[in-house]
Scaffold this motif. Structure first.
Motif, PDB file in Angstrom:
ATOM      1  N   ALA A 109     110.295  83.972 -17.414  1.00  0.00           N
ATOM      2  CA  ALA A 109     111.006  83.805 -16.439  1.00  0.00           C
ATOM      3  C   ALA A 109     112.186  84.097 -16.094  1.00  0.00           C
ATOM      4  CB  ALA A 109     111.712  82.816 -17.778  1.00  0.00           C
ATOM      5  N   THR A 110     112.109  83.689 -14.311  1.00  0.00           N
ATOM      6  CA  THR A 110     113.424  84.259 -13.447  1.00  0.00           C
ATOM      7  C   THR A 110     114.810  82.842 -13.933  1.00  0.00           C
ATOM      8  OG1 THR A 110     112.450  82.420 -11.340  1.00  0.00           O
ATOM      9  CG2 THR A 110     111.019  84.440 -10.995  1.00  0.00           C
ATOM     10  N   GLY A 111     114.432  82.382 -14.492  1.00  0.00           N
ATOM     11  CA  GLY A 111     115.883  81.795 -14.671  1.00  0.00           C
ATOM     12  C   GLY A 111     116.080  80.952 -15.912  1.00  0.00           C
ATOM     13  N   LEU A 112     117.267  80.966 -16.565  1.00  0.00           N
ATOM     14  CA  LEU A 112     116.764  80.465 -17.814  1.00  0.00           C
ATOM     15  C   LEU A 112     118.323  79.004 -18.151  1.00  0.00           C
ATOM     16  CD1 LEU A 112     115.622  82.973 -20.845  1.00  0.00           C
ATOM     17  CD2 LEU A 112     114.570  81.059 -19.981  1.00  0.00           C
ATOM     18  N   ASP A 113     117.831  77.608 -18.235  1.00  0.00           N
ATOM     19  CA  ASP A 113     119.043  77.202 -18.138  1.00  0.00           C
ATOM     20  C   ASP A 113     119.764  76.271 -19.430  1.00  0.00           C
ATOM     21  OD1 ASP A 113     119.724  77.479 -15.558  1.00  0.00           O
ATOM     22  OD2 ASP A 113     118.672  75.636 -15.482  1.00  0.00           O
ATOM     23  N   ASN A 152     119.507  91.469 -22.123  1.00  0.00           N
ATOM     24  CA  ASN A 152     119.764  92.454 -22.250  1.00  0.00           C
ATOM     25  C   ASN A 152     119.319  93.909 -21.665  1.00  0.00           C
ATOM     26  OD1 ASN A 152     122.153  92.101 -23.544  1.00  0.00           O
ATOM     27  ND2 ASN A 152     121.462  92.302 -25.745  1.00  0.00           N
ATOM     28  N   VAL A 153     117.800  93.583 -20.640  1.00  0.00           N
ATOM     29  CA  VAL A 153     116.894  94.051 -20.189  1.00  0.00           C
ATOM     30  C   VAL A 153     117.173  94.277 -18.781  1.00  0.00           C
ATOM     31  CG1 VAL A 153     114.912  93.377 -22.087  1.00  0.00           C
ATOM     32  CG2 VAL A 153     115.393  91.915 -20.014  1.00  0.00           C
ATOM     33  N   GLU A 154     116.665  95.267 -18.440  1.00  0.00           N
ATOM     34  CA  GLU A 154     117.094  95.899 -16.616  1.00  0.00           C
ATOM     35  C   GLU A 154     116.739  94.574 -16.050  1.00  0.00           C
ATOM     36  OE1 GLU A 154     115.807  98.991 -13.239  1.00  0.00           O
ATOM     37  OE2 GLU A 154     115.349  98.905 -15.522  1.00  0.00           O
ATOM     38  N   ASN A 155     117.192  93.536 -14.957  1.00  0.00           N
ATOM     39  CA  ASN A 155     117.043  93.146 -13.785  1.00  0.00           C
ATOM     40  C   ASN A 155     116.667  91.276 -15.339  1.00  0.00           C
ATOM     41  OD1 ASN A 155     116.725  94.424 -11.806  1.00  0.00           O
ATOM     42  ND2 ASN A 155     114.341  95.087 -12.409  1.00  0.00           N
ATOM     43  N   ALA A 156     117.256  91.633 -16.100  1.00  0.00           N
ATOM     44  CA  ALA A 156     117.251  90.134 -17.055  1.00  0.00           C
ATOM     45  C   ALA A 156     116.880  88.947 -16.451  1.00  0.00           C
ATOM     46  CB  ALA A 156     118.636  90.128 -17.978  1.00  0.00           C
ATOM     47  N   PRO A 157     116.447  87.816 -16.610  1.00  0.00           N
ATOM     48  CA  PRO A 157     116.725  86.547 -15.698  1.00  0.00           C
ATOM     49  C   PRO A 157     118.413  85.284 -16.075  1.00  0.00           C
ATOM     50  CG  PRO A 157     115.987  85.987 -17.854  1.00  0.00           C
ATOM     51  CD  PRO A 157     116.567  87.807 -17.745  1.00  0.00           C
ATOM     52  N   PRO A 158     118.607  85.589 -15.218  1.00  0.00           N
ATOM     53  CA  PRO A 158     120.498  84.302 -15.214  1.00  0.00           C
ATOM     54  C   PRO A 158     120.191  83.609 -15.995  1.00  0.00           C
ATOM     55  CG  PRO A 158     119.300  84.894 -13.259  1.00  0.00           C
ATOM     56  CD  PRO A 158     118.791  85.038 -13.749  1.00  0.00           C
ATOM     57  N   PHE A 159     121.024  83.473 -16.772  1.00  0.00           N
ATOM     58  CA  PHE A 159     120.464  82.660 -18.019  1.00  0.00           C
ATOM     59  C   PHE A 159     122.428  82.048 -17.409  1.00  0.00           C
ATOM     60  CE2 PHE A 159     122.606  81.385 -22.743  1.00  0.00           C
ATOM     61  CZ  PHE A 159     121.403  80.758 -22.941  1.00  0.00           C
ATOM     62  N   ARG A 160     122.170  80.186 -17.835  1.00  0.00           N
ATOM     63  CA  ARG A 160     123.559  79.554 -17.592  1.00  0.00           C
ATOM     64  C   ARG A 160     123.389  78.387 -18.727  1.00  0.00           C
ATOM     65  NH1 ARG A 160     122.845  77.441 -12.245  1.00  0.00           N
ATOM     66  NH2 ARG A 160     120.510  76.577 -12.162  1.00  0.00           N
ATOM     67  N   ALA A 161     124.036  78.462 -19.297  1.00  0.00           N
ATOM     68  CA  ALA A 161     124.227  77.810 -21.009  1.00  0.00           C
ATOM     69  C   ALA A 161     125.846  76.422 -20.698  1.00  0.00           C
ATOM     70  CB  ALA A 161     124.805  78.383 -22.007  1.00  0.00           C
ATOM     71  N   VAL A 162     124.980  75.270 -20.762  1.00  0.00           N
ATOM     72  CA  VAL A 162     126.256  74.180 -20.693  1.00  0.00           C
ATOM     73  C   VAL A 162     126.349  73.960 -22.587  1.00  0.00           C
ATOM     74  CG1 VAL A 162     127.056  72.105 -20.285  1.00  0.00           C
ATOM     75  CG2 VAL A 162     125.904  73.639 -18.479  1.00  0.00           C
ATOM     76  N   LEU A 215     115.459  74.430 -20.030  1.00  0.00           N
ATOM     77  CA  LEU A 215     114.908  74.844 -18.429  1.00  0.00           C
ATOM     78  C   LEU A 215     115.281  76.048 -18.063  1.00  0.00           C
ATOM     79  CD1 LEU A 215     113.715  73.252 -16.168  1.00  0.00           C
ATOM     80  CD2 LEU A 215     115.530  73.390 -14.987  1.00  0.00           C
ATOM     81  N   ALA A 216     113.500  76.288 -18.059  1.00  0.00           N
ATOM     82  CA  ALA A 216     112.529  77.688 -17.391  1.00  0.00           C
ATOM     83  C   ALA A 216     112.078  77.947 -16.913  1.00  0.00           C
ATOM     84  CB  ALA A 216     111.714  78.611 -18.783  1.00  0.00           C
ATOM     85  N   HIS A 217     112.559  78.908 -15.172  1.00  0.00           N
ATOM     86  CA  HIS A 217     112.235  78.802 -13.792  1.00  0.00           C
ATOM     87  C   HIS A 217     111.278  79.944 -14.051  1.00  0.00           C
ATOM     88  CE1 HIS A 217     115.870  76.592 -12.808  1.00  0.00           C
ATOM     89  NE2 HIS A 217     116.168  76.909 -13.375  1.00  0.00           N
ATOM     90  N   GLY A 218     110.249  79.418 -13.917  1.00  0.00           N
ATOM     91  CA  GLY A 218     108.705  80.449 -12.633  1.00  0.00           C
ATOM     92  C   GLY A 218     108.775  80.878 -11.692  1.00  0.00           C
ATOM     93  N   ARG A 219     108.500  81.644 -11.344  1.00  0.00           N
ATOM     94  CA  ARG A 219     107.657  82.594  -9.802  1.00  0.00           C
ATOM     95  C   ARG A 219     108.104  81.435  -9.047  1.00  0.00           C
ATOM     96  NH1 ARG A 219     104.323  87.627  -9.639  1.00  0.00           N
ATOM     97  NH2 ARG A 219     104.922  88.711 -12.188  1.00  0.00           N
ATOM     98  N   HIS A 220     107.702  79.923  -8.936  1.00  0.00           N
ATOM     99  CA  HIS A 220     107.551  79.168  -8.323  1.00  0.00           C
ATOM    100  C   HIS A 220     108.246  78.274  -8.847  1.00  0.00           C
ATOM    101  CE1 HIS A 220     106.951  75.882  -5.469  1.00  0.00           C
ATOM    102  NE2 HIS A 220     106.703  77.287  -4.145  1.00  0.00           N
ATOM    103  N   HIS A 221     108.734  77.216  -8.519  1.00  0.00           N
ATOM    104  CA  HIS A 221     109.812  76.431  -8.505  1.00  0.00           C
ATOM    105  C   HIS A 221     108.336  74.982  -9.371  1.00  0.00           C
ATOM    106  CE1 HIS A 221     108.707  72.928  -5.610  1.00  0.00           C
ATOM    107  NE2 HIS A 221     108.859  73.865  -5.034  1.00  0.00           N
TER     108      HIS A 221
END
Length: 289
Positions: A109-113, A152-162, A215-221
């Motif tokens: 994932a490039t981002g995780l919500d 915690n990895v290098e270039n970890a994806p942005p993680f947003r939690a509500v 919601l896992a973001h891929g390389r493209h929406h």
């Protein structure tokens, strides 16, 4: 090559994307199969995730369907080339296939919500909290701890939690476990790519009856994926309209939730009207138990 007996979410989604592209190009299965040199029901098996497609044929498929977006093409090529093997493969006998698919999804994932109503998100749980939730199933707890490495990895994806306020009041494991869990939320919020917001009880503009989701973001929406969480039958959603509705839902949740936890702020007051102040207030209540 034989048909797969077990289909991962990535393989299923890859085939689903190919089918959407073919149908948008107004091509039948036999028509695109002829262009690719694929005979019989091979196209149907490929679109169902049961059959591998090599990269050369994928390029022909994408060119035929006039796919020119470089990010979308790169995302599909990566999905095609992946062999679904990773650290999660060792846990195949111990956890549900949905959990394995989620781990693979998180890894790419490039981002995780994440939106949670009654639980702390899995990526933010302490070991003691996970043990309680997972009924001390050792391998499942270890699996969840391994999943958390993605933050915690290098270039970890942005993680947003509500997180709904209800989850902070649930005394899973007792006061000590919950106090440590709340403290951990403050600590993990220090990571620059982690954003944690609390949706308070007194929010009257949103129904809290929605199922938790990731919601896992891929390389493209167009490659974004939603996991709808349920204790017995969690499911993945990849159709564009459905995923778009969850993007809007998460944006709405973020706008209604309190401002993010800011562990760098100087000793927030328990009465502060932000996520940090609310969490501090709940911590005081837990410590008094």
């Amino acid at each position: 090559m034989g048909l797969r007996s077990g289909i991962t979410e990535r393989q299923r989604r890859f085939g689903e994307e190919l089918r959407r592209l073919r149908e948008a190009a107004d091509l039948s299965g036999p028509e695109i199969g002829e262009l690719l040199g694929m005979k019989g029901p091979a196209v149907s098996h490929t679109e169902a995730g049961r059959l591998t497609l090599n990269v050369e044929r994928l390029h022909v498929w994408l060119d035929t369907c006039q796919v020119t977006d470089p990010d979308y093409r790169a995302g599909l090529i990566a999905m095609c080339q992946s062999n679904s093997k990773g650290w999660w493969s060792d846990f195949r006998p111990h956890v549900h296939s949905t959990a394995l698919d989620l781990a693979e999804l998180e890894a790419s994932a490039t981002g995780l919500d994440s939106y949670q109503t009654l639980l702390i998100p899995g990526l933010l749980q302490t070991k003691a909290y996970s043990e309680t939730i997972l009924e001390y199933a050792e391998k499942k707890v270890e699996f969840r701890r391994k999943r958390q490495h993605v933050l915690n990895v290098e270039n970890a994806p942005p993680f947003r939690a509500v997180i709904h306020e209800a989850a902070l009041h649930m005394m899973y494991g007792g006061p000590t476990v919950m106090r440590d869990q709340l403290n951990h939320l403050v600590e993990v919020a220090r990571l620059p790519h982690v954003t944690i917001q609390i949706l308070p009880f007194d929010c009257t503009a949103y129904s809290s009856t929605d199922a938790p989701f990731v919601l896992a973001h891929g390389r493209h929406h167009r490659l974004d994926t939603v996991l709808l969480e349920h204790p017995h039958n969690s499911s993945f959603l990849g159709d564009p309209e459905g995923v778009a509705s969850f993007r809007r839902k998460f944006d709405q949740l973020r706008s209604l939730a309190l401002p993010p936890l800011d562990s760098a702020a100087a000793s927030p007051s328990p009465t502060s009207r932000d996520s940090c102040g609310l969490l501090q207030h709940i911590r005081y209540k837990v410590q008094g138990r």
